[in-house]
Design a protein around this motif. Sequence first.
Motif, PDB file in Angstrom:
ATOM      1  N   PHE A 203       0.828  -1.204   0.000  1.00 59.59           N
ATOM      2  CA  PHE A 203       0.000   0.000   0.000  1.00 59.59           C
ATOM      3  C   PHE A 203       0.865   1.258   0.000  1.00 59.59           C
ATOM      4  N   GLU A 204       1.942   1.259   0.774  1.00 59.12           N
ATOM      5  CA  GLU A 204       2.847   2.409   0.816  1.00 59.12           C
ATOM      6  C   GLU A 204       3.430   2.694  -0.571  1.00 59.12           C
ATOM      7  N   VAL A 205       3.865   1.647  -1.258  1.00 58.56           N
ATOM      8  CA  VAL A 205       4.418   1.819  -2.605  1.00 58.56           C
ATOM      9  C   VAL A 205       3.336   2.290  -3.561  1.00 58.56           C
ATOM     10  N   PHE A 206       2.144   1.742  -3.414  1.00 60.44           N
ATOM     11  CA  PHE A 206       1.048   2.121  -4.314  1.00 60.44           C
ATOM     12  C   PHE A 206       0.701   3.604  -4.163  1.00 60.44           C
ATOM     13  N   VAL A 207       0.667   4.092  -2.946  1.00 61.05           N
ATOM     14  CA  VAL A 207       0.398   5.521  -2.726  1.00 61.05           C
ATOM     15  C   VAL A 207       1.469   6.361  -3.414  1.00 61.05           C
ATOM     16  N   GLU A 208       2.708   5.940  -3.314  1.00 56.04           N
ATOM     17  CA  GLU A 208       3.799   6.687  -3.947  1.00 56.04           C
ATOM     18  C   GLU A 208       3.637   6.748  -5.458  1.00 56.04           C
ATOM     19  N   ILE A 209       3.301   5.623  -6.087  1.00 56.71           N
ATOM     20  CA  ILE A 209       3.243   5.633  -7.550  1.00 56.71           C
ATOM     21  C   ILE A 209       1.982   6.322  -8.069  1.00 56.71           C
ATOM     22  N   THR A 210       0.906   6.306  -7.294  1.00 57.62           N
ATOM     23  CA  THR A 210      -0.312   6.971  -7.766  1.00 57.62           C
ATOM     24  C   THR A 210      -0.217   8.487  -7.652  1.00 57.62           C
ATOM     25  N   THR A 211       0.712   8.954  -6.851  1.00 56.71           N
ATOM     26  CA  THR A 211       0.905  10.410  -6.747  1.00 56.71           C
ATOM     27  C   THR A 211       2.132  10.878  -7.508  1.00 56.71           C
ATOM     28  N   ASP A 212       2.704   9.977  -8.298  1.00 55.29           N
ATOM     29  CA  ASP A 212       3.894  10.277  -9.100  1.00 55.29           C
ATOM     30  C   ASP A 212       3.471  10.494 -10.545  1.00 55.29           C
ATOM     31  N   SER A 213       3.717  11.676 -11.084  1.00 57.02           N
ATOM     32  CA  SER A 213       3.280  11.995 -12.444  1.00 57.02           C
ATOM     33  C   SER A 213       3.958  11.126 -13.498  1.00 57.02           C
ATOM     34  N   ASP A 214       5.077  10.484 -13.156  1.00 55.94           N
ATOM     35  CA  ASP A 214       5.715   9.581 -14.108  1.00 55.94           C
ATOM     36  C   ASP A 214       4.864   8.343 -14.370  1.00 55.94           C
ATOM     37  N   TYR A 215       3.962   8.038 -13.427  1.00 54.99           N
ATOM     38  CA  TYR A 215       3.108   6.861 -13.598  1.00 54.99           C
ATOM     39  C   TYR A 215       1.699   7.254 -14.029  1.00 54.99           C
ATOM     40  N   PHE A 216       1.148   8.297 -13.433  1.00 55.17           N
ATOM     41  CA  PHE A 216      -0.189   8.736 -13.794  1.00 55.17           C
ATOM     42  C   PHE A 216      -0.088  10.077 -14.524  1.00 55.17           C
ATOM     43  N   VAL A 217      -0.259  10.035 -15.838  1.00 58.40           N
ATOM     44  CA  VAL A 217      -0.130  11.269 -16.601  1.00 58.40           C
ATOM     45  C   VAL A 217      -1.410  12.093 -16.548  1.00 58.40           C
ATOM     46  N   ASP A 218      -2.496  11.512 -16.076  1.00 61.51           N
ATOM     47  CA  ASP A 218      -3.748  12.239 -15.904  1.00 61.51           C
ATOM     48  C   ASP A 218      -4.492  11.580 -14.754  1.00 61.51           C
ATOM     49  N   LYS A 219      -4.713  12.313 -13.680  1.00 66.00           N
ATOM     50  CA  LYS A 219      -5.258  11.720 -12.466  1.00 66.00           C
ATOM     51  C   LYS A 219      -6.783  11.694 -12.430  1.00 66.00           C
ATOM     52  N   ARG A 220      -7.456  12.092 -13.502  1.00 67.07           N
ATOM     53  CA  ARG A 220      -8.902  11.980 -13.519  1.00 67.07           C
ATOM     54  C   ARG A 220      -9.296  10.506 -13.535  1.00 67.07           C
ATOM     55  N   PRO A 221     -10.296  10.113 -12.742  1.00 66.60           N
ATOM     56  CA  PRO A 221     -10.676   8.703 -12.658  1.00 66.60           C
ATOM     57  C   PRO A 221     -10.976   8.057 -14.009  1.00 66.60           C
ATOM     58  N   VAL A 222     -11.616   8.781 -14.915  1.00 63.96           N
ATOM     59  CA  VAL A 222     -11.997   8.146 -16.175  1.00 63.96           C
ATOM     60  C   VAL A 222     -10.786   7.882 -17.055  1.00 63.96           C
ATOM     61  N   ASP A 223      -9.642   8.429 -16.718  1.00 62.69           N
ATOM     62  CA  ASP A 223      -8.470   8.307 -17.579  1.00 62.69           C
ATOM     63  C   ASP A 223      -7.361   7.454 -16.971  1.00 62.69           C
ATOM     64  N   ILE A 224      -7.710   6.552 -16.057  1.00 62.39           N
ATOM     65  CA  ILE A 224      -6.633   5.763 -15.475  1.00 62.39           C
ATOM     66  C   ILE A 224      -6.088   4.746 -16.463  1.00 62.39           C
ATOM     67  N   ASN A 225      -6.703   4.662 -17.648  1.00 58.91           N
ATOM     68  CA  ASN A 225      -6.098   3.846 -18.703  1.00 58.91           C
ATOM     69  C   ASN A 225      -4.781   4.448 -19.181  1.00 58.91           C
ATOM     70  N   LEU A 226      -4.473   5.664 -18.725  1.00 55.10           N
ATOM     71  CA  LEU A 226      -3.237   6.318 -19.139  1.00 55.10           C
ATOM     72  C   LEU A 226      -2.071   5.982 -18.221  1.00 55.10           C
ATOM     73  N   VAL A 227      -2.234   4.949 -17.382  1.00 56.72           N
ATOM     74  CA  VAL A 227      -1.094   4.466 -16.611  1.00 56.72           C
ATOM     75  C   VAL A 227       0.011   4.063 -17.583  1.00 56.72           C
TER      76      VAL A 227
END
Length: 229
Positions: A203-227
Amino acid sequence: MRIEELHLIDNSMYSLLELANYLHQKKDAFELLTKFMQQLEMSINKTSFTHSARVALLAETLGTAVNLSANELYLLKRSAYLHDIGKIFLPVKLFQKKEELNAREWKMIRLHPELGASLIRQIPHLKPLLAGVLFHHERYNGSGYPFGLSEQQIPLISRIIGLVDCFEALIAPRPYHTPLTLQQALSTMEKQKNQGLWDPYLFEVFVEITTDSDYFVDKRPVDINLVKN
């Protein structure tokens, strides 16, 4: 799965056995099953980028962050694509229902890991995916199903899939709820982690990567296909 539970899925068990027999030696069994899942999920959410595809991308991202090997990532992603395959043997109306499910309906849905595992066991070259299908609803504190496994009893691949499966369900539209924002979802899962549901390190690692723009280029829920792949 106990034999007395088979009545819950009406005649679906016959369909399971029939499908397993059909896919037993098919080299493209994985591709066929992913198409079945896509058809089911599109009928539920009316979207082109399905839950299983999103979970597979998220799982691969988390698996990469915790340094899984290339072979482990390959199995993780394929397992994630098929983690809910048991749902194809349940009535679609269960997943389209906007009202709260009753006890019988919840009991039916909780059969899907074992239904999926029963199918995967019959397809020799897909057996390495079994753990991700069977154990993705086990929880770190032992409160999950179908076996109530805990901590390291739950395979790492299953712990990863279970975590990202929950996250995707929270931030994506569903018939029974509106999607949460990224921060709302992480806050909800933080509370769940404190209750013992999630592997603390994952969970700690997951929080880090979900708040890292290198992994999520668009944080809108409908666009998580952009991982990022």
